[in-house]
Design a protein around this motif. Sequence first.
Motif, short mmCIF file in Angstrom:
data_model
loop_
_atom_site.label_atom_id
_atom_site.label_comp_id
_atom_site.label_asym_id
_atom_site.label_seq_id
_atom_site.Cartn_x
_atom_site.Cartn_y
_atom_site.Cartn_z
N ALA A 26 5.33 1.04 3.98
CA ALA A 26 6.69 1.40 3.92
C ALA A 26 6.94 2.93 4.60
O ALA A 26 8.03 3.17 5.15
N ALA A 27 5.82 3.76 4.32
CA ALA A 27 5.98 5.02 4.77
C ALA A 27 6.17 5.37 6.55
O ALA A 27 6.54 6.32 6.87
N HIS A 28 5.75 4.43 7.22
CA HIS A 28 5.70 4.56 8.63
C HIS A 28 6.48 3.42 9.12
O HIS A 28 6.57 2.31 8.95
N GLU A 29 6.51 3.49 10.60
CA GLU A 29 6.84 2.42 11.46
C GLU A 29 5.88 1.45 11.47
O GLU A 29 4.72 1.68 11.29
N PRO A 30 6.32 0.12 12.00
CA PRO A 30 5.47 -0.96 12.25
C PRO A 30 4.44 -0.66 12.96
O PRO A 30 4.40 0.15 14.32
N ARG A 31 2.97 -1.02 12.71
CA ARG A 31 1.74 -0.83 13.52
C ARG A 31 1.19 -2.13 13.43
O ARG A 31 0.06 -2.32 12.82
N LEU A 32 1.65 -3.11 14.12
CA LEU A 32 0.93 -4.51 14.08
C LEU A 32 -0.14 -4.60 14.89
O LEU A 32 -1.09 -5.27 14.55
N LYS A 33 -0.29 -3.64 15.90
CA LYS A 33 -1.52 -3.73 16.78
C LYS A 33 -2.65 -3.24 15.63
O LYS A 33 -3.93 -3.84 15.87
N SER A 34 -2.62 -2.04 15.06
CA SER A 34 -3.60 -1.70 14.14
C SER A 34 -3.96 -2.66 13.08
O SER A 34 -5.00 -3.07 12.65
N ALA A 35 -2.91 -3.53 12.67
CA ALA A 35 -3.13 -4.35 11.75
C ALA A 35 -3.73 -5.64 11.99
O ALA A 35 -4.59 -6.25 11.46
N MET A 36 -3.50 -6.06 13.35
CA MET A 36 -4.25 -6.95 13.91
C MET A 36 -5.56 -6.64 14.11
O MET A 36 -6.65 -7.45 14.00
N LEU A 48 13.05 -6.39 5.03
CA LEU A 48 11.74 -7.39 5.32
C LEU A 48 11.93 -8.17 6.56
O LEU A 48 12.50 -9.31 6.69
N THR A 49 11.40 -7.67 7.71
CA THR A 49 11.62 -8.74 8.90
C THR A 49 10.30 -9.33 9.09
O THR A 49 9.39 -9.20 8.30
N PHE A 50 10.54 -10.13 10.23
CA PHE A 50 9.19 -11.06 10.49
C PHE A 50 8.02 -10.31 10.74
O PHE A 50 6.82 -10.44 10.33
N VAL A 51 8.36 -9.22 11.56
CA VAL A 51 7.01 -8.23 12.12
C VAL A 51 6.48 -7.88 10.94
O VAL A 51 5.33 -7.34 10.58
N ARG A 52 7.43 -6.98 10.17
CA ARG A 52 6.84 -6.55 8.64
C ARG A 52 6.23 -7.43 7.69
O ARG A 52 5.01 -7.11 7.14
N ALA A 53 6.60 -8.51 7.74
CA ALA A 53 5.98 -9.65 6.99
C ALA A 53 4.52 -9.95 7.42
O ALA A 53 3.74 -10.16 6.59
N VAL A 54 4.49 -10.05 8.62
CA VAL A 54 3.07 -10.36 9.33
C VAL A 54 2.31 -9.02 9.26
O VAL A 54 1.09 -9.22 8.97
N GLU A 55 2.72 -7.92 9.46
CA GLU A 55 1.81 -6.78 8.97
C GLU A 55 1.27 -6.61 7.70
O GLU A 55 0.13 -6.47 7.41
N ILE A 56 2.35 -6.98 6.65
CA ILE A 56 1.86 -6.99 5.44
C ILE A 56 0.80 -8.05 5.04
O ILE A 56 -0.26 -7.69 4.36
N LEU A 57 0.81 -9.28 5.58
CA LEU A 57 -0.11 -10.50 5.44
C LEU A 57 -1.37 -9.95 6.04
O LEU A 57 -2.53 -10.17 5.65
N LEU A 58 -1.47 -9.21 7.36
CA LEU A 58 -2.61 -8.44 8.04
C LEU A 58 -3.17 -7.58 7.20
O LEU A 58 -4.67 -7.62 6.98
N TRP A 59 -2.62 -6.54 6.64
CA TRP A 59 -3.37 -5.61 6.13
C TRP A 59 -3.89 -5.98 4.52
O TRP A 59 -5.01 -5.60 4.28
N SER A 60 -3.19 -6.90 3.88
CA SER A 60 -3.62 -7.35 2.61
C SER A 60 -4.84 -8.31 2.95
O SER A 60 -5.33 -8.59 1.84
N ALA A 111 -0.83 -9.80 -1.44
CA ALA A 111 0.27 -9.69 -0.58
C ALA A 111 1.53 -9.59 -1.21
O ALA A 111 2.55 -9.10 -0.78
N ALA A 112 1.76 -10.51 -2.49
CA ALA A 112 2.97 -10.52 -3.09
C ALA A 112 3.22 -8.83 -3.59
O ALA A 112 4.44 -8.55 -3.80
N ILE A 113 2.00 -8.38 -4.09
CA ILE A 113 2.32 -6.91 -4.85
C ILE A 113 2.51 -6.04 -3.60
O ILE A 113 3.33 -5.19 -3.93
N VAL A 114 1.88 -6.06 -2.68
CA VAL A 114 2.19 -5.41 -1.34
C VAL A 114 3.57 -5.33 -0.90
O VAL A 114 4.38 -4.25 -0.70
N THR A 115 4.16 -6.42 -0.74
CA THR A 115 5.59 -6.78 -0.48
C THR A 115 6.46 -6.22 -1.49
O THR A 115 7.48 -5.41 -1.21
N SER A 116 6.08 -6.39 -2.61
CA SER A 116 6.96 -5.76 -3.78
C SER A 116 7.25 -4.42 -3.77
O SER A 116 8.24 -3.58 -3.82
#
Length: 370
Positions: free
Chosen positions: A126-136, A237-249, A273-278
């Motif tokens: 949450a502290a930073h902008e989406p980093r989808l490429k790094s998460a992938m 909680l946008t689609f990109v953020r939700a995908v990012e959370i699943l990838l990091w977790s 993933a639920a705790i990370v999202t919370s």
Amino acid sequence: MRCKGCSHSLWNLTGNICPECGKEFTRAEFEFQPYSVMFKCPSCAQPYYGAGEKGHLVPTAFECTSCHHAIDMESCVLVPAKGREEDAVAVGAPVPWTTEASFFRRLWETSIAALVKPRSLGIAIAAHEPRLKSAMAFFGVVMGILLVISLVCAVAQGGFMMLMMGGLGGLGGGGGGAPVVPGTFLLASQMGPGLILSVGMPLFYGIYIPISAAVAVVLWRILGGESTRESHQPPTLTFVRAVEILLWSSGSLLVTLVPCVGSFASVWWIVSAAIVTSAFVGARLGAASTGKSAWSMVLGMLAPLLLICGGVIAFAMVIAGMGMSSARASARANLSGAQAPAPMVAPASAPEPEPVAEPALVEDAVPTPN
């Protein structure tokens, strides 16, 4: 927001000196989540959200809209926004994978965060902008490790079985250059599942993760998760953020490599993933929305699995129904094609017996001449 000398809380202070240790500080040296801190006018307490990239006032100096006094960020009184936890608004350490540390250290720390410190991971996301490429990239490394180890174990198991059964030559059924078909078949039978897994696992997760993220976001909206968001704040909680959370977790999936507990890796991935999202939503909107976000992610991750199970059951029922229909049709065809029983033919009448001459009576007999 705590003193860097003694960790004393610095909220609600009008000056720039820590009341505990006397260390001087500035507001600008602290970074916050955007819109998570209110800067109050020192004259009338009119609050202003820190909307800058670091959660600071933009602009840093202006005229108060309420009392018209000139104020600047360093003279304001800082308080967490309504519903925000004091220790969740400050920008903490980034996701370990995005740091400049060595490859193995970044992999280890990010995986451990997903396993045992998912709350810290959510706050870091949450502290930073989406980093989808790094998460992938991180997710790709995790999948690569799991696939390589799966293939190595499959080959090792096949080799061990061949050694136990006498080696390739013994399995071939004879020497003299005879083809070793059984041994090759055994090795292929052990490597086959690993190869199928190496192709099927990325394909499965490539479909599963976007569907889970989409379902989680839809449920989040249906449950009213965005109702606590201020109108000036971007969607949480946008689609990109939700995908990012699943990838990091997904680092929690490495538990698969631990004997006896590997089968619970997928379950812990859902929990993580639920705790990370919370934690992510709590850092953005406050504690009031954490429960909705956690349930949204749990149900979002379970929905595709339930759909798959339902699809398998439905497919099995369709196949069974088709088999039963085919059996009934075959039975009807056999019944209709069977020949009708031949009519009974009356047996031919037996010829009437010829009349048998009756023996002559004694008195009618002709006497025999002497």
